[in-house]
Design a protein around this motif. Structure first.
Motif, PDB file in Angstrom:
ATOM      1  N   SER A 105       0.703  -1.204  -0.157  1.00 38.77           N
ATOM      2  CA  SER A 105       0.021   0.106   0.106  1.00 38.77           C
ATOM      3  C   SER A 105       0.683   1.364  -0.064  1.00 38.77           C
ATOM      4  CB  SER A 105      -1.086  -0.081   1.225  1.00 38.77           C
ATOM      5  OG  SER A 105      -0.287   0.187   2.716  1.00 38.77           O
ATOM      6  N   PHE A 106       2.444   1.080  -0.116  1.00 40.67           N
ATOM      7  CA  PHE A 106       3.027   2.290  -0.106  1.00 40.67           C
ATOM      8  C   PHE A 106       2.698   3.356  -1.240  1.00 40.67           C
ATOM      9  CE2 PHE A 106       5.364  -0.268  -3.288  1.00 40.67           C
ATOM     10  CZ  PHE A 106       5.625   0.779  -4.233  1.00 40.67           C
ATOM     11  N   ALA A 139       5.823   0.900   4.207  1.00 38.80           N
ATOM     12  CA  ALA A 139       4.910   1.566   3.262  1.00 38.80           C
ATOM     13  C   ALA A 139       5.068   3.090   3.411  1.00 38.80           C
ATOM     14  CB  ALA A 139       3.576   1.199   3.895  1.00 38.80           C
TER      15      ALA A 139
END
Length: 286
Positions: free
Chosen positions: A99-100, A160
């Motif tokens: 989800s970075f 992230a």
């Protein structure tokens, strides 16, 4: 070639590198694999920068310092990711770390990028699909976690944050240094710093055997190519668009696992693949 295509090339290279890195890490260890892939990338990029005659780009010390900063954040993010994989479950760590790109998109908006509502919705759809693709759920819809869940999740969150910030900031040195030199700086400092970091945390660097050495060479080259393609994409398209395309690396890794590793995706992963495909299709049309 437009920015989306460079982003997709980056995703393919990252995803393929991650798949082979996973195989090499089983025998060589994740931290040793990370070090050797940095060395391979450094040698590969040194040859590439020499071939294209781009050493003169290093004349600007301020931009070299900026590239060093953002690539250092990238390296720290990778170290956090690897630590999360060691201390926790990949089924928990992977979706959180992937989800970075959300953080990169948020930073892009904060610093002035503007997109239409439809394109923004397509980006959100793609990012949701990526999280669904990397999250392994059981039939009851519960994550197959295990012990050390909280520790792995914390490391993944830090990964992230650092990776998302690094991928946002890489736009700035790229404009002056170019993609090759920017990534070369990162590989140079990683080659120097990782042994020092490992020594501080008492991590051993293990020599790989011939089979795993070949895999690590492939991983190092593909990982370097992926970052170069991402940087080239930034020169042609908004950060939020390129990072969304690059985020598809998780889907690429999954496909390699299916076709070469005999893995069987869960229902939510197929839904995620569908969402990401639709999202990228809409982005490319718009």
């Amino acid at each position: 070639m437009n920015g989306i295509l460079f982003g997709l090339l980056s995703a393919f290279s990252f995803g393929t590198a991650d798949f082979f890195a996973g195989k090499a890490s089983k025998n060589t260890g994740v931290f040793s694999t990370l070090f050797y892939m940095q060395v391979v990338g450094f040698v590969f990029l040194t040859s590439a920068v020499t071939w294209y005659g781009q050493w003169h780009n290093l004349n600007s010390l301020s931009h070299v310092a900026a590239a060093s900063l953002w690539m250092a954040l990238d390296l720290i993010g990778i170290l956090f990711l690897y630590q999360g994989l060691v201390s926790g479950k990949s089924s928990v760590v992977a979706p959180i770390a992937s989800s970075f790109s959300v953080f990169t998109v948020i930073l892009a908006f904060v610093f002035g990028e503007r997109l239409s509502i439809v394109k923004l919705a397509a980006i959100v759809l793609t990012l949701v699909g990526i999280v669904l693709t990397t999250l392994v759920l059981s039939d009851r819809g519960k994550s197959r976690s295990g012990q050390k869940l909280e520790s792995g999740a914390v490391w993944a969150i830090f990964a992230a944050l650092f990776l998302g910030t690094a991928f946002f900031g890489l736009r700035y040195p790229h404009e002056a240094l170019g993609g090759l030199v920017t990534v070369w700086i990162g590989r140079l400092q990683a080659t120097i710093l990782l042994p020092v970091v490992y020594a501080c945390f008492k991590k051993r660097i293990v020599l790989p055997d011939k089979k795993n050495a070949g895999l690590i060479i492939i991983v190092g080259i593909l990982d370097a190519i992926a970052l170069v393609c991402y940087n080239l994409g930034l020169g042609l398209e908004d950060t939020s668009i390129v990072i969304t395309a690059t985020s598809l690396f998780a889907v690429v890794t999954l496909f390699w696992g299916v076709f070469l590793g005999g893995e069987k995706p869960s229902w939510n992963q197929w839904v995620g693949i569908g969402c990401t495909s639709i999202g990228i299709f809409l982005i490319s049309l718009l």
